[in-house]
Design a protein around this motif. Sequence first.
Motif, PDB file in Angstrom:
ATOM      1  N   PRO A  40      42.391  40.258  36.418  1.00  0.00           N
ATOM      2  CA  PRO A  40      41.175  40.738  37.094  1.00  0.00           C
ATOM      3  C   PRO A  40      41.020  40.110  38.468  1.00  0.00           C
ATOM      4  O   PRO A  40      41.211  38.908  38.645  1.00  0.00           O
ATOM      5  CB  PRO A  40      40.049  40.303  36.145  1.00  0.00           C
ATOM      6  N   LEU A  41      40.663  40.919  39.438  1.00  0.00           N
ATOM      7  CA  LEU A  41      40.448  40.439  40.795  1.00  0.00           C
ATOM      8  C   LEU A  41      39.017  39.946  40.963  1.00  0.00           C
ATOM      9  O   LEU A  41      38.128  40.346  40.202  1.00  0.00           O
ATOM     10  CB  LEU A  41      40.725  41.562  41.800  1.00  0.00           C
ATOM     11  N   PRO A  42      38.774  39.059  41.935  1.00  0.00           N
ATOM     12  CA  PRO A  42      37.396  38.592  42.170  1.00  0.00           C
ATOM     13  C   PRO A  42      36.440  39.742  42.427  1.00  0.00           C
ATOM     14  O   PRO A  42      35.291  39.708  41.991  1.00  0.00           O
ATOM     15  CB  PRO A  42      37.541  37.692  43.408  1.00  0.00           C
ATOM     16  N   THR A  43      36.911  40.764  43.127  1.00  0.00           N
ATOM     17  CA  THR A  43      36.129  41.973  43.376  1.00  0.00           C
ATOM     18  C   THR A  43      37.077  43.060  43.872  1.00  0.00           C
ATOM     19  O   THR A  43      38.153  42.766  44.392  1.00  0.00           O
ATOM     20  CB  THR A  43      35.028  41.722  44.427  1.00  0.00           C
ATOM     21  N   SER A  44      36.682  44.298  43.670  1.00  0.00           N
ATOM     22  CA  SER A  44      37.518  45.410  44.118  1.00  0.00           C
ATOM     23  C   SER A  44      37.230  45.670  45.591  1.00  0.00           C
ATOM     24  O   SER A  44      36.431  46.533  45.950  1.00  0.00           O
ATOM     25  CB  SER A  44      37.224  46.660  43.274  1.00  0.00           C
ATOM     26  N   ILE A  45      37.880  44.903  46.430  1.00  0.00           N
ATOM     27  CA  ILE A  45      37.585  44.950  47.860  1.00  0.00           C
ATOM     28  C   ILE A  45      38.793  45.359  48.698  1.00  0.00           C
ATOM     29  O   ILE A  45      38.667  45.684  49.868  1.00  0.00           O
ATOM     30  CB  ILE A  45      37.048  43.582  48.314  1.00  0.00           C
ATOM     31  N   ILE A  46      39.998  45.321  48.099  1.00  0.00           N
ATOM     32  CA  ILE A  46      41.226  45.668  48.817  1.00  0.00           C
ATOM     33  C   ILE A  46      41.823  46.916  48.190  1.00  0.00           C
ATOM     34  O   ILE A  46      42.216  46.900  47.022  1.00  0.00           O
ATOM     35  CB  ILE A  46      42.246  44.511  48.776  1.00  0.00           C
ATOM     36  N   PRO A  47      41.920  48.014  48.913  1.00  0.00           N
ATOM     37  CA  PRO A  47      42.464  49.253  48.349  1.00  0.00           C
ATOM     38  C   PRO A  47      43.979  49.221  48.251  1.00  0.00           C
ATOM     39  O   PRO A  47      44.653  48.435  48.917  1.00  0.00           O
ATOM     40  CB  PRO A  47      41.993  50.320  49.351  1.00  0.00           C
ATOM     41  N   GLU A  48      44.498  50.089  47.391  1.00  0.00           N
ATOM     42  CA  GLU A  48      45.943  50.270  47.268  1.00  0.00           C
ATOM     43  C   GLU A  48      46.371  51.407  48.191  1.00  0.00           C
ATOM     44  O   GLU A  48      45.962  52.547  48.007  1.00  0.00           O
ATOM     45  CB  GLU A  48      46.321  50.591  45.813  1.00  0.00           C
TER      46      GLU A  48
END
Length: 229
Positions: A40-48
């Motif tokens: 799990p990431l800290p937040t979904s802030i970086i798109p793929e």
Amino acid sequence: MEKVSFVKNGELRLPPGFRFHPTDEELVLQYLKRKVFSCPLPTSIIPEVDVCKSDPWDLPGDLEQERYFFSTKEAKYPNGNRSNRATNSGYWKASGLDKQIVTSKGNQVVGMKKTLVFYRGKPPHGSRTDWIMHEYRLNILNASQSHVPMENWVLCRIFLKKRSGAKNGEESNKVRNSKVVFYDFLAQNKTDSSSSAASGITHEHESDEHDHEESSSSNTFPYTIRTKP
């Protein structure tokens, strides 16, 4: 608690007053490493985003800001490790040596940072642009110690290098050509206000560099005011 996503339609959108400005260590450990091992990431802030499917100016996000993307590395040759970094209008070319990313505590090498410059056209006759990419990859030696399958993810930071324009040059000339006024707040009040020395005010013109050095090195406490010529 429900995880909040700040990515909408591939673009990073933060609330007013917030700015995403992580360190190299945070990018590698808190985002790239977690992405590689499907944590799990800290937040979904970086798109793929496949950064090489589009030119840098066509990638999602604000062109005036730094943009961050998770991307996968595509091999240039079937039996090689060189990455294919060709886009529609040009290609990304590595510049300089890779930089080690070390932890602030323990000095452990956790990743590498590669700097790339975007060129228009086809190699080797492409024209250099001001588009810069920092490509972060996880340290393979540390990653291989885990039994979790490692995906071929990298983290890219893309930005437009800003150069000094004509406007900035004009402002610099204005400052150089302006008069500098030094006011001595510790000077005693004088009755003769016609003399600049008596009033504690010194005017410096363009050719008074030597006088400026003597004035600034005196025992007074000067307050500098720049005025238009």
